[in-house]
Enzyme design. Structure first.
Site, short mmCIF file in Angstrom:
data_model
loop_
_atom_site.label_atom_id
_atom_site.label_comp_id
_atom_site.label_asym_id
_atom_site.label_seq_id
_atom_site.Cartn_x
_atom_site.Cartn_y
_atom_site.Cartn_z
N ILE A 1 0.84 -1.20 0.00
CA ILE A 1 0.00 0.00 0.00
C ILE A 1 0.87 1.25 0.00
CG2 ILE A 1 -1.72 1.32 1.30
CD1 ILE A 1 -2.79 -1.40 2.33
N HIS B 1 -13.54 3.67 7.71
CA HIS B 1 -12.75 2.50 7.33
C HIS B 1 -13.18 1.98 5.96
CE1 HIS B 1 -10.05 -0.68 9.39
NE2 HIS B 1 -9.91 -0.77 8.09
N GLU C 1 -12.79 2.39 17.09
CA GLU C 1 -13.81 2.28 16.04
C GLU C 1 -14.68 1.03 16.16
OE1 GLU C 1 -11.99 0.11 12.18
OE2 GLU C 1 -11.01 2.00 12.64
N THR D 1 -4.72 5.80 7.06
CA THR D 1 -5.63 4.82 6.48
C THR D 1 -5.20 3.40 6.87
OG1 THR D 1 -4.29 4.83 4.46
CG2 THR D 1 -6.25 6.25 4.49
N SER D 2 -4.40 3.28 7.92
CA SER D 2 -3.84 1.98 8.29
C SER D 2 -4.58 1.37 9.48
CB SER D 2 -2.35 2.13 8.58
OG SER D 2 -1.76 0.87 8.79
N ARG D 3 -4.18 1.72 10.70
CA ARG D 3 -4.85 1.24 11.91
C ARG D 3 -5.01 2.41 12.87
NH1 ARG D 3 -6.33 -2.23 9.25
NH2 ARG D 3 -6.13 -4.51 9.50
#
Length: 334
Positions: free
Chosen positions: A156, A296, A264, A233-235
């Site tokens: 990514i 997400h 989340e 945009t990962s964790r």
């Protein structure tokens, strides 16, 4: 093989059923519930389970799965920070994931967050709908010539670097190992401190582990340019949300784009529009005009969903030998 599929939304069911036409030896049973200690009984009498990013695969849960004689865990995602791998190994339960479902899907969403925050398209959209065509307050900046820091250069991260280089940005990277492809694109590897101090935009594409937990915190923020843009945009737990809020108040963070959030689990992927969200930190984040949060959805493209379904079923198929017995030698499948 009977497989219990947890955290299953209608789109997951559609793509998994379509992919299962080529895997008649696998029988899927779908549960919308997330896997947890409260829902673990649903996994009884199944040979394997399939889970997603917010399912609980802690030691207590895996112990129960082992007691049910569950023989495999097939994740429908790349990350596995929610899995106690040591416990799974102790019980000889192989854990599979989907490392390459569509790197460009997440990378493109990171760029979408950058463009939205920079050019303020979310605010412009609402203004125009109300008949307000004024441009005051919508000033952006040219991406060309800006320095972009990319933390994590796996599939990514590499896709993200390629896109940003295409915009004419100078790309700095940090990872424990250099990706030769990223270097060939024209990116430069450096240490974290240099990346922090030189970057106008910092995008996170690294896994969540002990060394990256709360990577964005008051100390790392103090090393960055005032007004830096941060994209995650990962964790969610890569960013200390409360300290990011403090950075927003001080102007240290000029823009914040989040597709993930540390807490989340009880919100994302659900329709919460008729509910009170009992998370004051999250609610406060939404009040900032220079913060954009999505639920997400970075991975959520047609190609990614089909690849996730195909790879998940292929992983499960690998568990079956020609004689119908389960291969037990794998502890973790890359």
């Amino acid at each position: 093989m009977k497989v219990a599929v947890f955290s299953c939304k209608p789109y997951d069911k559609r793509t998994l059923l379509a992919a299962s036409d080529e895997h008649q030896e696998i029988e899927l049973f779908f549960f919308e519930s997330r896997l947890s200690l409260e829902t673990i009984s649903l996994a009884e009498n199944f040979d394997a389970i399939s889970c997603f990013v917010n399912d609980d695969l802690s030691r207590q849960v895996i112990d129960r799965l082992a007691s049910y004689n569950v023989k495999a865990i097939a994740l429908r995602c790349a990350g596995y920070n929610n899995v106690d791998l040591c416990c799974a190994k102790a019980h000889k339960i192989p854990v599979f994931h989907v490392p390459d479902y569509s790197p460009t899907s997440v990378a493109e969403h990171a760029v979408a967050l950058i463009m939205t925050l920079n050019r303020k398209t979310h605010r412009a959209y609402h203004r125009v709908k109300e008949g307000n065509f004024a441009l005051e307050g919508l000033l952006g900046f040219n991406l060309e010539g800006k320095t972009v820091g990319c933390i994590g250069t796996g599939r990514i991260g590499a896709a993200f670097c390629r896109i940003m280089i295409g915009f004419g940005c100078n790309v700095l990277c940090y990872d424990i190992e250099e990706n030769r492809h990223v270097v060939s694109l024209g990116a430069e590897y450096t240490d974290l401190e240099t990346l922090y101090s030189r970057s106008d935009i910092i995008s996170l594409h690294c896994p969540l582990n002990a060394s990256t937990h709360h990577l964005i915190n008051k100390h790392s923020l103090s090393q960055m340019k005032p007004g830096v843009m941060i994209i995650n945009t990962s964790r969610g737990a890569l960013v200390n949300a409360q300290e990011a809020i403090d950075g927003l108040y001080r102007g240290q963070i000029g823009y914040l784009g989040l597709d993930v959030y540390e807490q989340e689990g009880d919100m994302f992927f659900e329709d919460m529009s008729d509910n009170i969200i009992y998370d004051s930190v999250f609610q406060l984040l939404l009040t900032f005009p220079n913060v954009v949060v999505t639920g997400h959805q970075g991975y959520f493209t047609d190609i990614a969903l089909h690849h996730i379904a195909d790879t998940t079923l292929e992983n499960l198929k690998q568990m079956l030998s020609e004689g119908g017995e389960y291969k037990r030698e794998l502890t973790f499948k890359n």
